[in-house]
Write an enzyme that holds these catalytic residues in place. Structure first.
Site, PDB file in Angstrom:
ATOM      1  N   ASP A  21       0.860  -1.187   0.000  1.00 37.09           N
ATOM      2  CA  ASP A  21       0.000   0.000   0.000  1.00 37.09           C
ATOM      3  C   ASP A  21       0.895   1.236   0.000  1.00 37.09           C
ATOM      4  O   ASP A  21       2.065   1.163   0.379  1.00 37.09           O
ATOM      5  CB  ASP A  21      -0.911   0.024   1.242  1.00 37.09           C
ATOM      6  CG  ASP A  21      -1.860   1.223   1.225  1.00 37.09           C
ATOM      7  OD1 ASP A  21      -2.602   1.382   0.238  1.00 37.09           O
ATOM      8  OD2 ASP A  21      -1.837   2.026   2.181  1.00 37.09           O
ATOM      9  N   SER A  22       0.332   2.361  -0.397  1.00 38.52           N
ATOM     10  CA  SER A  22       1.086   3.613  -0.352  1.00 38.52           C
ATOM     11  C   SER A  22       1.493   3.932   1.091  1.00 38.52           C
ATOM     12  O   SER A  22       2.473   4.636   1.308  1.00 38.52           O
ATOM     13  CB  SER A  22       0.231   4.752  -0.905  1.00 38.52           C
ATOM     14  OG  SER A  22      -0.966   4.865  -0.154  1.00 38.52           O
ATOM     15  N   TYR A  53      -0.576   8.673  -2.385  1.00 38.81           N
ATOM     16  CA  TYR A  53      -0.545   8.443  -3.829  1.00 38.81           C
ATOM     17  C   TYR A  53      -1.766   9.074  -4.505  1.00 38.81           C
ATOM     18  O   TYR A  53      -1.776   9.266  -5.714  1.00 38.81           O
ATOM     19  CB  TYR A  53      -0.585   6.939  -4.130  1.00 38.81           C
ATOM     20  CG  TYR A  53       0.726   6.191  -4.018  1.00 38.81           C
ATOM     21  CD1 TYR A  53       1.836   6.724  -3.359  1.00 38.81           C
ATOM     22  CD2 TYR A  53       0.856   4.923  -4.581  1.00 38.81           C
ATOM     23  CE1 TYR A  53       3.023   6.006  -3.265  1.00 38.81           C
ATOM     24  CE2 TYR A  53       2.032   4.200  -4.506  1.00 38.81           C
ATOM     25  CZ  TYR A  53       3.119   4.749  -3.842  1.00 38.81           C
ATOM     26  OH  TYR A  53       4.281   4.032  -3.763  1.00 38.81           O
ATOM     27  N   GLY A  54      -2.793   9.344  -3.701  1.00 41.82           N
ATOM     28  CA  GLY A  54      -4.117   9.705  -4.235  1.00 41.82           C
ATOM     29  C   GLY A  54      -4.118  10.890  -5.180  1.00 41.82           C
ATOM     30  O   GLY A  54      -4.965  11.013  -6.049  1.00 41.82           O
ATOM     31  N   CYS A  84      -4.188  -1.345  -2.303  1.00 44.31           N
ATOM     32  CA  CYS A  84      -4.335   0.106  -2.433  1.00 44.31           C
ATOM     33  C   CYS A  84      -5.145   0.345  -3.700  1.00 44.31           C
ATOM     34  O   CYS A  84      -4.762  -0.128  -4.782  1.00 44.31           O
ATOM     35  CB  CYS A  84      -2.944   0.727  -2.557  1.00 44.31           C
ATOM     36  SG  CYS A  84      -2.937   2.499  -2.904  1.00 44.31           S
ATOM     37  N   THR A  86      -5.666   3.148  -5.287  1.00 43.18           N
ATOM     38  CA  THR A  86      -5.013   4.067  -6.209  1.00 43.18           C
ATOM     39  C   THR A  86      -3.974   3.322  -7.052  1.00 43.18           C
ATOM     40  O   THR A  86      -3.910   3.482  -8.270  1.00 43.18           O
ATOM     41  CB  THR A  86      -4.364   5.228  -5.427  1.00 43.18           C
ATOM     42  OG1 THR A  86      -5.331   5.742  -4.502  1.00 43.18           O
ATOM     43  CG2 THR A  86      -3.910   6.328  -6.340  1.00 43.18           C
ATOM     44  N   GLU A 169      -4.923   9.673   8.931  1.00 42.10           N
ATOM     45  CA  GLU A 169      -3.485   9.597   9.233  1.00 42.10           C
ATOM     46  C   GLU A 169      -3.092  10.562  10.349  1.00 42.10           C
ATOM     47  O   GLU A 169      -2.093  10.355  11.024  1.00 42.10           O
ATOM     48  CB  GLU A 169      -2.671   9.872   7.972  1.00 42.10           C
ATOM     49  CG  GLU A 169      -2.932   8.811   6.925  1.00 42.10           C
ATOM     50  CD  GLU A 169      -1.685   8.234   6.284  1.00 42.10           C
ATOM     51  OE1 GLU A 169      -0.610   8.816   6.424  1.00 42.10           O
ATOM     52  OE2 GLU A 169      -1.822   7.173   5.642  1.00 42.10           O
ATOM     53  N   CYS A 203     -11.305   3.005  -0.871  1.00 48.81           N
ATOM     54  CA  CYS A 203      -9.984   3.438  -0.396  1.00 48.81           C
ATOM     55  C   CYS A 203      -9.747   2.690   0.911  1.00 48.81           C
ATOM     56  O   CYS A 203     -10.635   2.634   1.769  1.00 48.81           O
ATOM     57  CB  CYS A 203      -9.955   4.948  -0.161  1.00 48.81           C
ATOM     58  SG  CYS A 203      -8.437   5.485   0.665  1.00 48.81           S
ATOM     59  N   HIS A 205      -8.148   3.326   3.450  1.00 47.18           N
ATOM     60  CA  HIS A 205      -8.152   4.108   4.700  1.00 47.18           C
ATOM     61  C   HIS A 205      -9.561   4.248   5.290  1.00 47.18           C
ATOM     62  O   HIS A 205      -9.718   4.495   6.478  1.00 47.18           O
ATOM     63  CB  HIS A 205      -7.655   5.532   4.437  1.00 47.18           C
ATOM     64  CG  HIS A 205      -6.178   5.670   4.406  1.00 47.18           C
ATOM     65  ND1 HIS A 205      -5.396   5.092   3.443  1.00 47.18           N
ATOM     66  CD2 HIS A 205      -5.330   6.344   5.235  1.00 47.18           C
ATOM     67  CE1 HIS A 205      -4.124   5.409   3.670  1.00 47.18           C
ATOM     68  NE2 HIS A 205      -4.063   6.164   4.748  1.00 47.18           N
TER      69      HIS A 205
HETATM   70  N1  DGL Z   1      -4.712   3.542   0.480  1.00 46.32           N
HETATM   71  C1  DGL Z   1      -4.915   4.293  -0.708  1.00 46.32           C
HETATM   72  C2  DGL Z   1      -6.093   3.748  -1.523  1.00 46.32           C
HETATM   73  O1  DGL Z   1      -6.700   2.723  -1.191  1.00 46.32           O
HETATM   74  C3  DGL Z   1      -5.123   5.778  -0.467  1.00 46.32           C
HETATM   75  C4  DGL Z   1      -4.045   6.518   0.245  1.00 46.32           C
HETATM   76  C5  DGL Z   1      -3.210   7.439  -0.626  1.00 46.32           C
HETATM   77  O2  DGL Z   1      -3.722   8.421  -1.185  1.00 46.32           O
HETATM   78  O3  DGL Z   1      -2.024   7.141  -0.730  1.00 46.32           O
HETATM   79  O4  DGL Z   1      -6.416   4.328  -2.533  1.00 46.32           O
END
Ligand code: DGL
Length: 284
Positions: A21-22, A53-54, A84, A86, A169, A203, A205
């Site tokens: 994951d990012s 990463y979003g 992830c 993204t 976060e 997502c 998160h």
């Molecule tokens: N965990 C990432 C997702 O599922 C989002 C977090 C990010 O923007 O890096 O898209």
């Protein structure tokens, strides 16, 4: 031969299942995967130093994701899950089609969007679906495309929620700021289409905001998280591909790698995993 041209030598040695994951979000996936498939070894990699990463471009998300996948392959993983959305939206297809055949055609990389979309088809009653995700996931239209392939008659409404990951976060998931943004984004999505009967948290998160999301989602709407869906899909994949399952080592362990400070990773990982984890720092 350049670094990216290097072929990873294939060994017959089984290795841990890689989970990428990012940052921390993939831990919500790993938690459910380990619950369902505790017998396997896992190696988690969070690219915390370069998260989020979003908001990043296709090219950058692809490049970062490929570096992470190669690192997990170097560590012996023969199967890697992009936990992830993204990275799944922006990098998975190119890695599967272009890079894996070149690196080592016996290895596999899987994402989280396809299993989520398959589950949407089982959950929705009226075929009107809402997707919440990062700017990158929503603008890639990966969910729309995957849904239209599997269920051509479905209607999809998406909304990017760029404030949700930072709230999580920064440990503000239970604060008043989270109420404001969750209410605002869900209200806007349902204003666009009040008929949505299935709301997908696209997502990794977002499960940390589940209490607030449930509070602001209209009654009768099914809210879908991905951890259990991905876990069941992986179990079914390993059953259908015994050759790949044999390449996944079975010791019940989990190790954690981060590209940023390992102390900070452990602290936040406790929030995502509801367990103590120890992380090691790596650099690509
Ligand atoms: N965990 C990432 C997702 O599922 C989002 C977090 C990010 O923007 O890096 O898209």
């Amino acid at each position: 031969m350049s670094e990216t041209d290097t072929t990873i030598l294939s060994t017959s040695q089984p290795g841990p299942i890689g989970v990428f994951d990012s940052g921390y979000g993939g831990l919500t996936i790993l938690r459910e995967v380990r619950k369902l498939l505790p017998q396997y070894d896992y190696l988690y990699l969070g690219d915390n130093a370069r998260a989020p990463y979003g908001c990043r471009s296709f090219e950058v998300v692809y490049r970062f994701t490929l570096e992470a996948v190669r690192h997990l392959f170097d560590q012996g993983c023969r199967l890697v899950i992009l936990a992830c959305n993204t990275a799944s939206a922006k990098a998975l297809r190119t890695i599967q089609r272009h890079d894996i055949p070149r690196i080592d055609p016996t290895r596999r990389v899987l994402g989280v969007i396809r299993p989520t979309v398959e589950e949407i088809g089982r959950v929705t009653r009226n075929g009107v679906v809402g997707i919440l995700g990062t700017q990158g996931t929503v603008s890639s239209r990966s969910y729309d495309m995957e849904i239209s392939k599997l269920y051509p008659g479905f209607k999809v409404y998406s909304r990017a929620c760029p404030m949700w990951c930072p709230l999580v976060e920064n440990l503000e998931a239970d604060g008043d700021g989270a109420d404001y943004f969750v209410d605002k984004d869900i209200r806007a999505l349902f204003a666009e289409c009040p008929d949505i009967d299935t709301l997908v948290l696209g997502c990794t998160h977002y499960p940390l905001l589940l209490n607030k999301i449930m509070r602001y989602t209209p009654a009768g709407v099914t809210v879908m998280t991905q951890g259990d869906v991905v876990a069941r899909s992986l179990a079914s994949y390993l059953q259908r591909h015994p050759d790949i399952a044999r390449q996944c080592s079975r010791g019940g362990s989990a190790h954690y790698l981060t590209t940023d400070n390992p102390g900070k990773f452990s602290e936040l990982a406790r929030v995502f995993m509801r367990a103590d984890v120890e992380a090691s720092q790596i650099a690509f």
